[in-house]
Design a protein around this motif. Structure first.
Motif, PDB file in Angstrom:
ATOM      1  N   ASP A  97       0.817  -1.215   0.000  1.00 18.99           N
ATOM      2  CA  ASP A  97       0.000   0.000   0.000  1.00 18.99           C
ATOM      3  C   ASP A  97       0.853   1.268   0.000  1.00 18.99           C
ATOM      4  OD1 ASP A  97      -2.413  -1.515   0.153  1.00 18.99           O
ATOM      5  OD2 ASP A  97      -2.095  -1.755   2.298  1.00 18.99           O
ATOM      6  N   ASP A  98       2.119   1.150   0.396  1.00 20.82           N
ATOM      7  CA  ASP A  98       3.071   2.271   0.408  1.00 20.82           C
ATOM      8  C   ASP A  98       2.499   3.480   1.146  1.00 20.82           C
ATOM      9  OD1 ASP A  98       5.553   3.303  -0.090  1.00 20.82           O
ATOM     10  OD2 ASP A  98       5.025   4.127  -2.043  1.00 20.82           O
ATOM     11  N   VAL A  99       1.991   3.223   2.351  1.00 14.64           N
ATOM     12  CA  VAL A  99       1.396   4.301   3.141  1.00 14.64           C
ATOM     13  C   VAL A  99       2.479   5.253   3.646  1.00 14.64           C
ATOM     14  CG1 VAL A  99      -0.565   2.891   3.843  1.00 14.64           C
ATOM     15  CG2 VAL A  99       1.501   2.933   5.265  1.00 14.64           C
ATOM     16  N   ALA A 100       2.067   6.470   3.974  1.00  9.35           N
ATOM     17  CA  ALA A 100       3.013   7.468   4.466  1.00  9.35           C
ATOM     18  C   ALA A 100       3.474   7.169   5.882  1.00  9.35           C
ATOM     19  CB  ALA A 100       2.381   8.852   4.396  1.00  9.35           C
ATOM     20  N   THR A 101       2.591   6.612   6.687  1.00 11.22           N
ATOM     21  CA  THR A 101       2.907   6.260   8.068  1.00 11.22           C
ATOM     22  C   THR A 101       1.857   5.286   8.550  1.00 11.22           C
ATOM     23  OG1 THR A 101       3.685   7.243  10.152  1.00 11.22           O
ATOM     24  CG2 THR A 101       1.583   8.045   9.302  1.00 11.22           C
ATOM     25  N   VAL A 102       2.078   4.683   9.734  1.00 11.87           N
ATOM     26  CA  VAL A 102       1.130   3.727  10.308  1.00 11.87           C
ATOM     27  C   VAL A 102       0.888   4.082  11.764  1.00 11.87           C
ATOM     28  CG1 VAL A 102       0.669   1.303  10.884  1.00 11.87           C
ATOM     29  CG2 VAL A 102       1.871   1.875   8.756  1.00 11.87           C
ATOM     30  N   PHE A 103      -0.372   4.026  12.170  1.00 12.33           N
ATOM     31  CA  PHE A 103      -0.764   4.200  13.568  1.00 12.33           C
ATOM     32  C   PHE A 103      -1.260   2.852  14.062  1.00 12.33           C
ATOM     33  CE2 PHE A 103      -1.528   8.116  11.209  1.00 12.33           C
ATOM     34  CZ  PHE A 103      -0.763   9.024  11.928  1.00 12.33           C
ATOM     35  N   GLY A 104      -0.632   2.304  15.125  1.00  9.96           N
ATOM     36  CA  GLY A 104      -1.145   1.012  15.549  1.00  9.96           C
ATOM     37  C   GLY A 104      -0.330   0.303  16.599  1.00  9.96           C
ATOM     38  N   LEU A 129       7.393   4.375   9.373  1.00 10.48           N
ATOM     39  CA  LEU A 129       7.295   5.074  10.660  1.00 10.48           C
ATOM     40  C   LEU A 129       6.006   4.652  11.346  1.00 10.48           C
ATOM     41  CD1 LEU A 129       8.823   7.127  12.415  1.00 10.48           C
ATOM     42  CD2 LEU A 129       7.404   8.926  11.395  1.00 10.48           C
ATOM     43  N   LEU A 130       6.153   3.955  12.493  1.00 13.18           N
ATOM     44  CA  LEU A 130       5.026   3.488  13.297  1.00 13.18           C
ATOM     45  C   LEU A 130       4.824   4.428  14.474  1.00 13.18           C
ATOM     46  CD1 LEU A 130       2.945   1.297  14.227  1.00 13.18           C
ATOM     47  CD2 LEU A 130       4.849   0.228  15.470  1.00 13.18           C
ATOM     48  N   TRP A 131       3.576   4.832  14.691  1.00 13.07           N
ATOM     49  CA  TRP A 131       3.203   5.617  15.873  1.00 13.07           C
ATOM     50  C   TRP A 131       2.518   4.668  16.846  1.00 13.07           C
ATOM     51  CZ3 TRP A 131       4.186  10.978  16.164  1.00 13.07           C
ATOM     52  CH2 TRP A 131       4.738  11.524  14.995  1.00 13.07           C
ATOM     53  N   TYR A 132       3.243   4.338  17.936  1.00 12.74           N
ATOM     54  CA  TYR A 132       2.795   3.330  18.901  1.00 12.74           C
ATOM     55  C   TYR A 132       2.213   4.034  20.127  1.00 12.74           C
ATOM     56  CZ  TYR A 132       3.184  -0.537  22.253  1.00 12.74           C
ATOM     57  OH  TYR A 132       2.927  -1.505  23.199  1.00 12.74           O
ATOM     58  N   PRO A 133       0.929   3.763  20.479  1.00 14.04           N
ATOM     59  CA  PRO A 133       0.225   4.628  21.427  1.00 14.04           C
ATOM     60  C   PRO A 133       0.158   4.167  22.877  1.00 14.04           C
ATOM     61  CG  PRO A 133      -1.366   3.231  20.346  1.00 14.04           C
ATOM     62  CD  PRO A 133      -0.011   2.837  19.804  1.00 14.04           C
ATOM     63  N   VAL A 134       0.774   3.039  23.222  1.00  9.89           N
ATOM     64  CA  VAL A 134       0.493   2.432  24.526  1.00  9.89           C
ATOM     65  C   VAL A 134       1.732   2.468  25.425  1.00  9.89           C
ATOM     66  CG1 VAL A 134      -0.411   0.368  25.675  1.00  9.89           C
ATOM     67  CG2 VAL A 134      -1.151   0.927  23.361  1.00  9.89           C
ATOM     68  N   ALA A 140      14.356   1.842  21.806  1.00 13.05           N
ATOM     69  CA  ALA A 140      14.172   3.099  21.082  1.00 13.05           C
ATOM     70  C   ALA A 140      14.582   2.838  19.646  1.00 13.05           C
ATOM     71  CB  ALA A 140      15.003   4.232  21.680  1.00 13.05           C
ATOM     72  N   SER A 141      13.673   3.000  18.722  1.00 15.75           N
ATOM     73  CA  SER A 141      13.936   2.732  17.310  1.00 15.75           C
ATOM     74  C   SER A 141      13.687   3.993  16.495  1.00 15.75           C
ATOM     75  CB  SER A 141      13.020   1.616  16.793  1.00 15.75           C
ATOM     76  OG  SER A 141      13.082   1.535  15.372  1.00 15.75           O
ATOM     77  N   PRO A 142      14.493   4.257  15.475  1.00 20.64           N
ATOM     78  CA  PRO A 142      14.237   5.398  14.604  1.00 20.64           C
ATOM     79  C   PRO A 142      12.977   5.243  13.780  1.00 20.64           C
ATOM     80  CG  PRO A 142      16.007   4.057  13.706  1.00 20.64           C
ATOM     81  CD  PRO A 142      15.714   3.512  15.080  1.00 20.64           C
ATOM     82  N   ASN A 143      12.395   4.058  13.798  1.00 14.49           N
ATOM     83  CA  ASN A 143      11.206   3.804  12.995  1.00 14.49           C
ATOM     84  C   ASN A 143       9.929   3.711  13.826  1.00 14.49           C
ATOM     85  OD1 ASN A 143      13.647   2.311  11.462  1.00 14.49           O
ATOM     86  ND2 ASN A 143      12.247   3.294  10.035  1.00 14.49           N
TER      87      ASN A 143
END
Length: 408
Positions: free
Chosen positions: A106-113, A133-138, A145-148
């Protein structure tokens, strides 16, 4: 202990090559093909089925609310956000597979999950090899610590350590540990054991059960028999329903033995039943009752969109924040490219429902205020203690001498 350190990634590949060569160490930092003149595509990856759905469906809803708000306000860099929604199905292998699809196909710009640390750790190499780039909310156990990954929930020194400080200040020095059998509870309890040893506290028991476990009578009867000062609870998902119901049946009350939970928020209380958990404690960075002007509007927007009976919680608020932080970083960078957005993260700040939050560029974690709460009989959580100031993230606990053996 090996660490993933932040910094510039190796030479990148094209998006087409990434889609074909799934073992690459890094993929393109250029603009994803999921961006055109009118829209930008993002991924949403949460457990919409299985044992973790009790927690993660509301996180999905919060991400969607933030996307809808941003779109109504003109989008990001003039583009409307279009989400692709995937179900991690409470299974770490599925999370990794769905993450690969979102990034490579899908070549998404970023992922939230993500929610569990098992899901995050399964996804981490996928994001690193694809330079996503993953945005991890919990909240989680730290030591990473990862740059991704951008970690918008709490790390250990922003939740678990303040919770232990609070229990010790209240005279609760004998702790009984209960957790789900996977990476977060086991690592968290290693940290708790190290803290206890350094602060003259005793761990009276340490019990683990599989995710989705429902039979807790042996553990709850043991708690009733041994009468620890407090229980530190790292159970996740719908296991908490059975645990608190059976704890009450065993005659354990919060007046005698309070349970402090780090993965039970308003959403889980609704499933547990307020009568089974009223008076027990939680440690988070946000509650529905948190007193900020931004939170008043957030709660109103969420309940208006999803129903007056719905509640807000720390993880879903952190997921909502993630979308707004991503927007702010993209606009600061003037680009959707992961490398450009990463370079713009340090100091990115928003007025969130929990208060003003800022990304710490050294760790890609968020500077946050710690809060201890007590469940009331309406199923909400009253704040009873707050850290004097926002806490800078320290995922490797470098500021704590007693943690030296944990971080290597």
């Amino acid at each position: 202990m090996a660490r993933t350190r932040l910094g510039t990634l190796p030479t990148t590949l094209t998006a087409a090559a990434c889609a074909l060569l799934l073992t690459t160490t890094a993929c393109t930092g250029g603009s994803p093909s999921g961006v055109d003149d009118d829209t930008v595509t993002v991924g949403m990856l949460h457990s919409l089925s299985g044992t973790m759905a009790i927690s993660e469906v509301t996180v999905r809803d919060a991400v969607q609310l933030a996307i809808d708000e941003i779109n109504a306000d003109g989008g990001v860099l003039g583009r409307q956000i279009e989400p692709i929604i995937e179900d991690g199905a409470s299974d770490e292998a599925t999370f990794a597979e769905r993450a690969q699809k979102l990034l490579a196909s899908d070549d998404v710009a970023t992922v939230f999950g993500g929610w569990t640390s098992a899901s995050r750790k399964a996804m981490l190499p996928v994001f690193e090899r694809n330079n996503g780039l993953l945005w991890y909310p919990v909240q989680y156990e730290g030591l990473e610590a990862s740059p991704n990954i951008v970690y918008t929930g709490a790390t250990t020194n922003q939740q678990i350590i303040p919770a232990l400080d609070y229990l010790r200040e209240q005279g609760h020095t004998n702790l009984y540990l209960v957790g789900s059998d996977y990476v977060f509870p086991r690592t968290a309890n290693q940290i708790i054991n190290a803290y206890a040893h350094a602060h003259d506290m005793q761990i009276t028991a340490e019990e683990y059960t599989p995710l989705g476990h429902t039979e807790y009578s042996t553990i709850t009867n043991d708690i009733a028999r041994t009468q620890p000062d407090a229980v530190f609870n790292t159970l996740n998902g719908d296991s908490n329903v059975s645990f608190f119901q059976q704890l009450r049946s065993a005659g354990v009350t919060p007046d005698d033995t309070p349970v402090l939970s780090v993965s039970v928020a308003e959403q889980e209380i609704d499933g547990i039943g307020a009568d089974n958990i009223t008076g027990h404690l939680t440690a988070w960075n946000y509650y529905q009752t948190t007193q900020t002007d931004t939170n008043t509007g957030f709660v109103e927007a969420f309940t208006t969109t999803y129903g007056a009976d719905r509640v807000t919680s720390d993880p879903m608020q952190s997921a909502y924040n993630a979308v707004h932080l991503w927007k702010a970083a993209v606009e600061e960078a003037g680009s959707f490219a992961v490398d450009d957005v990463r370079a713009a993260l340090d100091g990115t700040s928003i007025d969130a429902p929990e208060g003003t939050i800022t990304i710490d560029g050294d760790t890609q974690h968020v500077i946050k205020t710690a809060r201890i709460g007590q469940v009331n009989d309406n199923g909400l959580i009253d704040e009873i203690w707050t850290s004097p100031e926002p806490i800078t993230p320290d995922p490797y606990l470098t500021g704590y001498d007693w943690a030296a053996d944990l971080t290597g």
